[in-house]
Write a protein that holds these residues in place. Structure first.
Motif, mmCIF file in Angstrom:
data_model
loop_
_atom_site.group_PDB
_atom_site.id
_atom_site.type_symbol
_atom_site.label_atom_id
_atom_site.label_comp_id
_atom_site.label_asym_id
_atom_site.label_seq_id
_atom_site.Cartn_x
_atom_site.Cartn_y
_atom_site.Cartn_z
ATOM 1 N N LYS A 34 0.828 -1.202 0.000
ATOM 2 C CA LYS A 34 0.000 0.000 0.000
ATOM 3 C C LYS A 34 0.865 1.255 0.000
ATOM 4 O O LYS A 34 0.598 2.214 -0.726
ATOM 5 C CB LYS A 34 -0.926 -0.011 1.215
ATOM 6 N N GLU A 38 1.081 4.089 -3.047
ATOM 7 C CA GLU A 38 0.841 5.507 -2.789
ATOM 8 C C GLU A 38 1.994 6.361 -3.329
ATOM 9 O O GLU A 38 1.773 7.447 -3.876
ATOM 10 C CB GLU A 38 0.661 5.741 -1.283
ATOM 11 N N GLU A 41 1.643 6.480 -7.039
ATOM 12 C CA GLU A 41 0.540 7.369 -7.396
ATOM 13 C C GLU A 41 0.965 8.838 -7.327
ATOM 14 O O GLU A 41 0.582 9.649 -8.177
ATOM 15 C CB GLU A 41 -0.640 7.127 -6.461
#
Length: 434
Positions: A34, A38, A41
Motif C-alpha cells: 500500500k 501511494e 501514485e
C-alpha cells in the motif's frame, strides 16, 4: 505520456492491487504494498525531463493494452530453452515472470532455501530484507514492483554454505499475450556463504509483446561472496526494465557481469551497490552489443559509505545499425569513506553510422583520503590497426571483426566462469554476423 495513457494504466494497476494481490499477503507485506502504491501514485511514471531518464522514453512502452495478471499453469516450453552448452547447473524456469515449480529443479543441498517469493513471507530473512534495500523514493518502477509483484524467487544460503554448482535462472518470454510482468527476487547470503547465479533472458518462438519490470534485492553478510551474471538474448518483442540493489557487509564480495546482445528492443537496467561496511569489494562488468533499432540503457551507482572499500566498473558498448546505448555511472564516496579505492571506465565503439552512444561517468567525493578515477571513450575502428591487419593479407571484414572481438574480450576475460565466458564470446561472434 498523455493523461489518457497514464490514467488507463494506473486504473489497471490499482484494480490488480485490490482484486488479487492484497488478498494473499501477510499484514507486513500488505502494508508495504500500500505504501509503495501511494508513492507510485504521487510520483507517476518518469519522463525525459527527469535527468536519469533523459534518453529513455518509457511512454511508448506503456501505451498498450497489457494483461497485468498472468497464469503459467499448464504451459509447456522446450526443456532446453536458454540452456548454456556444457554448463552443469541447477536450472530454474520463470515463464513471463512466474516461477514454474518443477520437481526436477529441487536443489537438495543442506543450508539452501529456494521458494516462490509469495511462499517466503514467513521466512525470517525475508522479513529482514524484503523492500529494505531497493529505494522506493524517486524510483517509480521499484514502487510499482513492490506494490504488485506476486512472482519471482526467494533464495537463502545459510552461514558458511558453498553451493556446489551454479544456479541458472531462465526467464522466458512466452506466448502471444501482451503482458506487463512484475517479478521480484530476493537473494540472501549469510556469513561466509558462496553463490553463483546466472540469469538468462530468452524468448520462446513467436512470443508476443512483453514488458517486464524486474526488481532484485541482494543482501550479502560478512565474508559472503556472489558471482552474478545477466545474459539477455531475447527476441525484439521483449522489453525489460530492471533494478538490482546490492547491500554488502564487511569482507563481502559481489561481482556482476551484465551482457546484452541483439534481441530485446528495449532494456533499462539500474544496478546499485551499497558498500555499507569496511573492507567491502564490488566489481561490475558489462558488454553490450546492439543492432537494428535496439535501445540499451545501463545506470549504475557505487555508493561507498564506509572506509577501506574497493570498487571496479568496466562497461563496453558496441552499437550497430541505428541502435542506441546509454551508460550513466555514478560513484559516491561519503564523508566517512576514507581509504576508498574506486575505478570506473566506459568504452564505446560505434559500428553503425547512424548508431548513437550517450555516456556520463560521474564522481562525487566527500572524503579527502581516497583513490578514485573514471573515464570514457567513444570512437570507431582504429584505422591504423585496420590497415596493419589488412597489410598482412586479412580482408577488411575479417580485420574489422578481429578488432571488435579484441575490444569486447577485454571485459569477458574478467568473467569468473570459463564456460559462461566462452558462451558469451560466441554470442558476440553471432551478433557480429560471423
Amino acid at each position: 505520456m498523455s493523461t489518457t495513457i497514464a490514467t488507463s494504466l494506473f486504473k489497471q494497476l490499482a484494480e490488480d492491487l485490490d482484486r488479487s494481490v492484497l488478498k494473499t499477503d501477510s499484514d507486513y507485506v500488505s502494508e508495504l504494498r500500500k505504501e509503495a502504491f501511494e508513492k507510485f501514485e504521487s510520483e507517476g511514471f518518469p519522463t525525459v525531463k527527469n535527468e536519469d531518464w533523459k534518453y529513455t522514453n518509457v511512454f511508448k512502452l506503456l501505451n498498450r493494452p497489457y494483461e497485468i495478471e498472468y497464469s503459467a499453469d499448464g504451459v509447456n516450453i522446450d526443456p532446453n530453452v536458454g540452456q548454456i552448452p556444457e554448463l552443469d547447473a541447477y536450472r530454474l524456469i520463470n515463464i513471463n515472470g512466474k516461477y514454474i515449480d518443477n520437481p526436477a529443479d529441487v536443489i537438495q543441498e543442506e543450508g539452501i532455501t529456494i521458494l516462490p517469493i509469495q511462499e517466503a513471507y514467513s521466512q525470517e530473512s525475508f522479513v529482514k530484507n524484503f523492500a529494505q534495500h531497493a529505494p522506493q523514493d524517486g524510483s517509480t518502477f521499484v514502487s510499482v514492483n513492490t506494490a504488485l509483484a506476486t512472482s519471482g524467487l526467494f533464495l537463502h544460503v545459510a552461514k558458511n554454505i558453498q553451493i556446489s554448482k551454479p544456479i541458472h535462472i531462465i526467464h522466458v518470454a512466452h506466448g502471444s499475450e501482451e503482458v506487463f510482468g512484475q517479478t521480484r527476487n530476493l537473494f540472501v547470503g549469510e556469513e561466509g556463504a558462496e553463490i553463483e547465479i546466472i540469469e538468462s533472458f530468452v524468448s520462446s518462438e513467436n512470443a508476443g509483446e512483453k514488458l517486464f519490470n524486474n526488481v532484485t534485492e541482494i543482501s550479502l553478510a560478512e565474508n559472503a561472496k556472489m558471482q552474478h551474471y545477466y545474459l539477455q538474448t531475447s527476441d525484439s518483442e521483449a522489453k525489460y526494465i530492471s533494478h538490482t540493489e546490492i547491500y554488502q557487509k564487511r569482507y563481502s564480495l559481489y561481482n556482476n557481469y551484465n551482457c546484452n546482445f541483439p534481441g530485446a528492443s528495449f532494456v533499462r537496467h539500474d544496478i546499485n551497490v551499497r558498500l555499507d561496511d569496511e573492507d567491502v569489494e564490488s566489481h561490475l562488468y558489462g558488454i553490450t552489443l546492439t543492432n537494428e533499432n535496439q535501445f540499451v540503457d545501463t545506470h549504475s551507482i557505487m555508493d561507498h559509505m564506509k572506509p577501506n572499500c574497493e570498487s571496479y566498473e568496466w562497461y563496453k558498448n558496441i552499437t550497430q545499425d541505428t541502435s542506441t546505448a546509454v551508460f550513466n555511472g555514478k560513484i559516491f564516496v561519503r564523508e566517512d569513506a576514507q581509504k576508498t579505492n574506486a575505478f570506473q571506465q566506459n568504452n564505446n565503439m560505434l559500428m553503425g553510422e547512424k548508431s548513437a552512444v550517450y555516456s556520463k561517468p560521474q564522481l562525487e567525493i566527500f572524503a579527502d583520503d581516497v583513490k578514485c578515477s573514471h573515464g570514457c571513450t567513444i570512437g570507431q575502428l582504429d584505422d591504423e590497426a585496420l590497415f596493419y591487419l589488412r597489410a598482412r593479407g586479412i580482408g577488411e571484414e575479417k580485420a574489422s571483426t578481429i578488432l571488435v572481438q579484441a575490444f569486447a574480450y577485454d571485459v569477458t576475460t574478467r568473467f569468473s566462469s570459463e564456460i559462461v565466458r566462452n558462451y558469451v564470446e560466441k554470442l558476440i561472434e553471432k551478433g557480429l554476423g560471423l
